[in-house]
Motif scaffolding. Structure first.
Motif, PDB file in Angstrom:
ATOM      1  N   ASP A 107       0.800  -1.236   0.089  1.00  0.00           N
ATOM      2  CA  ASP A 107       0.035   0.007   0.000  1.00  0.00           C
ATOM      3  C   ASP A 107       0.806   1.419  -0.090  1.00  0.00           C
ATOM      4  OD1 ASP A 107      -2.703   1.028   0.115  1.00  0.00           O
ATOM      5  OD2 ASP A 107      -1.987   1.907   2.134  1.00  0.00           O
ATOM      6  N   GLY A 108       0.748   2.079  -0.972  1.00  0.00           N
ATOM      7  CA  GLY A 108       1.384   3.326  -0.872  1.00  0.00           C
ATOM      8  C   GLY A 108       2.434   3.456  -1.943  1.00  0.00           C
ATOM      9  N   ASP A 109       2.978   1.958  -2.341  1.00  0.00           N
ATOM     10  CA  ASP A 109       4.549   2.057  -2.692  1.00  0.00           C
ATOM     11  C   ASP A 109       4.362   2.475  -4.203  1.00  0.00           C
ATOM     12  OD1 ASP A 109       5.333   0.779  -0.348  1.00  0.00           O
ATOM     13  OD2 ASP A 109       5.417  -1.110  -1.185  1.00  0.00           O
ATOM     14  N   TYR A 110       5.766   2.808  -4.661  1.00  0.00           N
ATOM     15  CA  TYR A 110       6.034   3.398  -6.037  1.00  0.00           C
ATOM     16  C   TYR A 110       7.374   3.420  -6.521  1.00  0.00           C
ATOM     17  CZ  TYR A 110       7.293   6.998  -2.709  1.00  0.00           C
ATOM     18  OH  TYR A 110       8.103   7.661  -1.876  1.00  0.00           O
ATOM     19  N   TYR A 111       7.601   3.658  -7.620  1.00  0.00           N
ATOM     20  CA  TYR A 111       8.905   4.009  -8.165  1.00  0.00           C
ATOM     21  C   TYR A 111       9.067   4.996  -9.315  1.00  0.00           C
ATOM     22  CZ  TYR A 111      13.908   2.273  -9.294  1.00  0.00           C
ATOM     23  OH  TYR A 111      15.129   2.188  -9.501  1.00  0.00           O
ATOM     24  N   ARG A 112       9.632   6.075  -8.713  1.00  0.00           N
ATOM     25  CA  ARG A 112       9.715   7.424  -9.500  1.00  0.00           C
ATOM     26  C   ARG A 112      10.442   7.047 -10.806  1.00  0.00           C
ATOM     27  NH1 ARG A 112       5.516   9.229  -6.402  1.00  0.00           N
ATOM     28  NH2 ARG A 112       6.354  10.282  -4.564  1.00  0.00           N
ATOM     29  N   VAL A 113      10.263   8.122 -11.862  1.00  0.00           N
ATOM     30  CA  VAL A 113      10.828   7.915 -13.096  1.00  0.00           C
ATOM     31  C   VAL A 113      12.057   7.740 -13.075  1.00  0.00           C
ATOM     32  CG1 VAL A 113      11.103   9.072 -15.331  1.00  0.00           C
ATOM     33  CG2 VAL A 113       9.048   9.668 -13.931  1.00  0.00           C
ATOM     34  N   HIS A 114      12.570   6.742 -13.816  1.00  0.00           N
ATOM     35  CA  HIS A 114      13.950   6.224 -13.761  1.00  0.00           C
ATOM     36  C   HIS A 114      14.360   5.439 -15.382  1.00  0.00           C
ATOM     37  CE1 HIS A 114      11.819   2.762 -12.460  1.00  0.00           C
ATOM     38  NE2 HIS A 114      12.903   2.070 -13.077  1.00  0.00           N
ATOM     39  N   ILE A 115      15.362   5.066 -15.641  1.00  0.00           N
ATOM     40  CA  ILE A 115      15.669   4.476 -16.544  1.00  0.00           C
ATOM     41  C   ILE A 115      16.634   3.091 -16.126  1.00  0.00           C
ATOM     42  CG2 ILE A 115      15.746   6.124 -18.612  1.00  0.00           C
ATOM     43  CD1 ILE A 115      18.706   6.410 -18.405  1.00  0.00           C
ATOM     44  N   ASP A 116      16.675   2.037 -16.884  1.00  0.00           N
ATOM     45  CA  ASP A 116      17.257   1.009 -16.370  1.00  0.00           C
ATOM     46  C   ASP A 116      18.630   0.954 -16.701  1.00  0.00           C
ATOM     47  OD1 ASP A 116      15.080  -0.010 -14.810  1.00  0.00           O
ATOM     48  OD2 ASP A 116      14.350  -1.291 -16.384  1.00  0.00           O
ATOM     49  N   THR A 117      19.133   1.772 -17.328  1.00  0.00           N
ATOM     50  CA  THR A 117      20.793   1.609 -18.030  1.00  0.00           C
ATOM     51  C   THR A 117      21.251   2.500 -17.214  1.00  0.00           C
ATOM     52  OG1 THR A 117      20.012   3.451 -19.626  1.00  0.00           O
ATOM     53  CG2 THR A 117      20.073   0.990 -20.363  1.00  0.00           C
ATOM     54  N   PRO A 179       1.660   4.988  -7.863  1.00  0.00           N
ATOM     55  CA  PRO A 179       1.452   4.389  -6.492  1.00  0.00           C
ATOM     56  C   PRO A 179       0.470   3.147  -6.694  1.00  0.00           C
ATOM     57  CG  PRO A 179       1.585   6.810  -6.432  1.00  0.00           C
ATOM     58  CD  PRO A 179       1.592   6.217  -8.027  1.00  0.00           C
ATOM     59  N   THR A 180       0.430   2.451  -5.598  1.00  0.00           N
ATOM     60  CA  THR A 180      -0.320   1.040  -5.395  1.00  0.00           C
ATOM     61  C   THR A 180      -0.908   1.240  -4.292  1.00  0.00           C
ATOM     62  OG1 THR A 180       1.417  -0.252  -6.371  1.00  0.00           O
ATOM     63  CG2 THR A 180      -0.257  -1.404  -5.414  1.00  0.00           C
ATOM     64  N   CYS A 181      -2.356   0.749  -4.556  1.00  0.00           N
ATOM     65  CA  CYS A 181      -3.282   0.872  -3.215  1.00  0.00           C
ATOM     66  C   CYS A 181      -3.677  -0.688  -2.812  1.00  0.00           C
ATOM     67  CB  CYS A 181      -4.652   1.488  -3.587  1.00  0.00           C
ATOM     68  SG  CYS A 181      -5.767   1.446  -2.217  1.00  0.00           S
ATOM     69  N   VAL A 182      -3.262  -1.088  -1.614  1.00  0.00           N
ATOM     70  CA  VAL A 182      -3.817  -2.379  -1.134  1.00  0.00           C
ATOM     71  C   VAL A 182      -4.735  -2.311   0.002  1.00  0.00           C
ATOM     72  CG1 VAL A 182      -2.873  -4.763  -0.437  1.00  0.00           C
ATOM     73  CG2 VAL A 182      -1.500  -3.207  -2.169  1.00  0.00           C
ATOM     74  N   GLY A 183      -5.765  -2.138  -0.100  1.00  0.00           N
ATOM     75  CA  GLY A 183      -6.563  -2.063   1.059  1.00  0.00           C
ATOM     76  C   GLY A 183      -6.515  -2.831   2.393  1.00  0.00           C
ATOM     77  N   SER A 184      -6.331  -3.936   2.163  1.00  0.00           N
ATOM     78  CA  SER A 184      -6.118  -5.020   3.293  1.00  0.00           C
ATOM     79  C   SER A 184      -4.992  -5.089   3.887  1.00  0.00           C
ATOM     80  CB  SER A 184      -6.439  -6.526   2.687  1.00  0.00           C
ATOM     81  OG  SER A 184      -5.216  -6.878   2.237  1.00  0.00           O
ATOM     82  N   LYS A 185      -3.915  -4.304   3.534  1.00  0.00           N
ATOM     83  CA  LYS A 185      -2.448  -4.107   3.826  1.00  0.00           C
ATOM     84  C   LYS A 185      -1.708  -5.665   3.785  1.00  0.00           C
ATOM     85  CE  LYS A 185      -3.021   0.191   4.707  1.00  0.00           C
ATOM     86  NZ  LYS A 185      -4.462   0.516   4.238  1.00  0.00           N
ATOM     87  N   SER A 190      -0.200  -8.016  -2.289  1.00  0.00           N
ATOM     88  CA  SER A 190       0.332  -6.868  -2.850  1.00  0.00           C
ATOM     89  C   SER A 190       0.585  -7.191  -4.504  1.00  0.00           C
ATOM     90  CB  SER A 190       1.831  -7.152  -2.332  1.00  0.00           C
ATOM     91  OG  SER A 190       1.900  -7.161  -1.014  1.00  0.00           O
ATOM     92  N   ARG A 191       0.762  -5.983  -5.092  1.00  0.00           N
ATOM     93  CA  ARG A 191       1.264  -5.925  -6.517  1.00  0.00           C
ATOM     94  C   ARG A 191       2.939  -6.514  -6.651  1.00  0.00           C
ATOM     95  NH1 ARG A 191       4.926  -3.254  -9.800  1.00  0.00           N
ATOM     96  NH2 ARG A 191       4.101  -2.441 -11.859  1.00  0.00           N
ATOM     97  N   PHE A 192       2.669  -7.820  -7.027  1.00  0.00           N
ATOM     98  CA  PHE A 192       4.154  -8.642  -7.307  1.00  0.00           C
ATOM     99  C   PHE A 192       4.366  -8.522  -8.642  1.00  0.00           C
ATOM    100  CE2 PHE A 192       1.866 -11.524  -3.734  1.00  0.00           C
ATOM    101  CZ  PHE A 192       2.793 -10.985  -2.720  1.00  0.00           C
ATOM    102  N   SER A 193       5.718  -8.550  -8.975  1.00  0.00           N
ATOM    103  CA  SER A 193       6.196  -8.704 -10.122  1.00  0.00           C
ATOM    104  C   SER A 193       7.598  -9.034  -9.989  1.00  0.00           C
ATOM    105  CB  SER A 193       6.346  -7.168 -10.675  1.00  0.00           C
ATOM    106  OG  SER A 193       7.236  -6.218 -10.117  1.00  0.00           O
TER     107      SER A 193
END
Length: 202
Positions: A107-117, A179-185, A190-193
């Motif tokens: 809940d509330g997690d994110y990753y701001r703009v970036h490049i992978d190189t 940002p991700t919203c996970v109501g149950s916490k 979670s958003r898994f990847s």
């Protein structure tokens, strides 16, 4: 590449990327999801660049993908490499190398703009980035879209995470996780990847 959808940047209005639904057989998809659930206590705060913690830029938890899941993903990716490199207009190296990281956005997690190189000192150059999505059923989070930007930053495309879907794009494209919203916490919701990179060894 059954189930694959190509979106090709032919007019510089959208970032080139490939969306592939139903990437793995159901049993292999479940095996990947089980890895997240079994290793919950081993996930730690995600880092940026040279192992730095920076909560302003990135907030999530990461784990070094297990060897059996790495092998499973590599076996699925290997036969598709010519089509991937051709579709993304990226030259294919003679012996590509793979790199993976498992990530949980809560809940509330994110990753701001970036490049992978950026800031790579591993003896390899990232050419293609990919994101393989997994989640519980029914889906228990919202948001967490992958936003891909065009090189000039004037346009973008948002991709909603879907279980057993993988996204490919050139590693030099700017992108972020909204940002991700996970109501149950709950971690299981979670958003898994699994973030992956197809690299050229230098």
């Amino acid at each position: 590449m059954k189930g694959q959808q190509f979106v090709v940047n032919v007019d510089n209005k959208l970032p080139v990327h490939i969306v592939w639904d139903k990437f793995l057989p159901d049993d292999q998809n479940r095996k990947c999801l089980d890895m997240f659930l079994e290793k919950e206590t081993e996930f730690v705060a995600s880092k940026v660049n040279h192992g730095q913690l920076d909560g302003e830029r990135r907030r999530s938890k990461s784990y070094t993908t297990s060897s059996d899941v790495k092998s499973l993903l590599e076996a699925a990716l290997q036969p598709t490499l010519p089509e991937l490199f051709s579709g993304l207009r990226t030259g294919q190296p003679e012996k590509p190398k793979f790199e993976f990281q498992s990530v949980a956005h809560q809940d509330g997690d994110y990753y701001r703009v970036h490049i992978d190189t950026a800031m790579r000192q591993t003896g390899a150059r990232r050419l293609i980035s990919c994101v393989y999505y997994l989640h519980s059923h029914p889906k228990a989070f919202s948001g967490g879209h992958l936003r891909l930007y065009s090189i000039n930053g004037k346009t973008h495309v948002d991709i909603e995470p879907q279980n057993n879907q993988i996204i490919f794009f050139p590693s030099f494209y700017p992108h972020e996780v909204l940002p991700t919203c996970v109501g149950s916490k709950l971690f299981a919701h979670s958003r898994f990847s699994i973030a992956g990179w197809i690299n050229k060894h230098l």
